[in-house]
Design an enzyme around this catalytic site. Structure first.
Site, PDB file in Angstrom:
ATOM      1  N   VAL A 186       0.837  -1.195   0.000  1.00 11.75           N
ATOM      2  CA  VAL A 186       0.000   0.000   0.000  1.00 11.75           C
ATOM      3  C   VAL A 186       0.877   1.251   0.000  1.00 11.75           C
ATOM      4  O   VAL A 186       0.912   2.010  -0.961  1.00 11.75           O
ATOM      5  CB  VAL A 186      -0.964   0.020   1.209  1.00 11.75           C
ATOM      6  N   CYS A 187       1.599   1.453   1.079  1.00 14.28           N
ATOM      7  CA  CYS A 187       2.329   2.708   1.292  1.00 14.28           C
ATOM      8  C   CYS A 187       3.478   2.897   0.316  1.00 14.28           C
ATOM      9  O   CYS A 187       3.833   4.032  -0.013  1.00 14.28           O
ATOM     10  CB  CYS A 187       2.826   2.772   2.733  1.00 14.28           C
ATOM     11  N   LEU A 188       4.079   1.805  -0.143  1.00 11.11           N
ATOM     12  CA  LEU A 188       5.098   1.882  -1.187  1.00 11.11           C
ATOM     13  C   LEU A 188       4.472   1.767  -2.570  1.00 11.11           C
ATOM     14  O   LEU A 188       4.771   2.551  -3.472  1.00 11.11           O
ATOM     15  CB  LEU A 188       6.141   0.775  -0.991  1.00 11.11           C
TER      16      LEU A 188
END
Length: 206
Positions: A118-120
């Site tokens: 998600v965050c990457l």
């Protein structure tokens, strides 16, 4: 013909480091790497950036909430303020984060994030779509398990993101042991790698 932007190697003058959501509340649930190894990899990456004076952008998703604050060593070592997002899951949707990247004037982004899927993944996909050359540092990122990591790496590569490791980033930035930053980068290797660290420590002991 290969786009020259993508064939061009990383240098201390053409890249920016983005550290995305390495927050304490997220890190406790990771299962694709041993916590000690992951922390060492993160420290290796940020100390690499520090050694070559690479500009860096740190961001966190609602750090006052359950995700918690950013791992304290990251802003301490990089000397950068944390861009605190108001609610955007994809960091690229944060005007402050995107503006901080754009302000460097650099089109190569070395990215690491928690969680990987998600965050990457999301900002990496968004940045590539806008013409950036993104290096996703998988071993300085983390997620729930190996299956999730592997699926995410497939999606990253399908989109044209360069999946890499922190030591590979270091070697690409150095390029030559005679580089002005060669000694400093060698010491990062000595401190944060295992087997090759023994080689470097032996060399520095001469």
């Amino acid at each position: 013909m290969t786009d020259r932007k993508y064939a061009e190697m990383l240098t201390p003058d053409n890249a920016v480091l983005a550290m995305i959501d390495h927050q304490t509340g997220l890190m406790v649930g990771l299962g694709d790497e041993h916590p000690t190894v992951l922390k060492n990899n993160i420290l290796g990456l940020i100390n690499t950036a520090k050694a070559v004076d690479l500009p860096s952008v740190i961001t966190a998703s609602m750090p006052q909430g359950p995700n918690g604050p950013v791992m304290p060593e990251i802003p301490e070592i990089l000397g950068s303020e944390v861009v605190e997002r108001e609610g955007e899951i994809n960091a690229w949707d944060s005007i402050a984060f995107k503006n901080a990247i754009e302000a460097t004037g650099r089109k190569k982004i070395i990215m690491a994030g928690i969680v990987t899927d998600v965050c990457l993944l999301f900002p990496a996909l968004s940045a590539v779509a806008e013409g950036y050359d993104v290096y996703a540092v998988i071993d300085a990122s983390g997620t729930w398990n190996k299956t999730v990591q592997e699926v995410t790496m497939h999606r990253l590569t399908q989109a044209g993101v360069k999946v890499t490791t922190w030591a590979s980033v270091l070697a690409e930035l150095m390029n030559d042991w005679r580089h002005p930053h060669g000694d400093a980068l060698g010491r990062v290797l000595a401190e944060h790698t295992t087997k090759y660290g023994y080689v470097m420590n032996s060399h520095f002991a001469k």
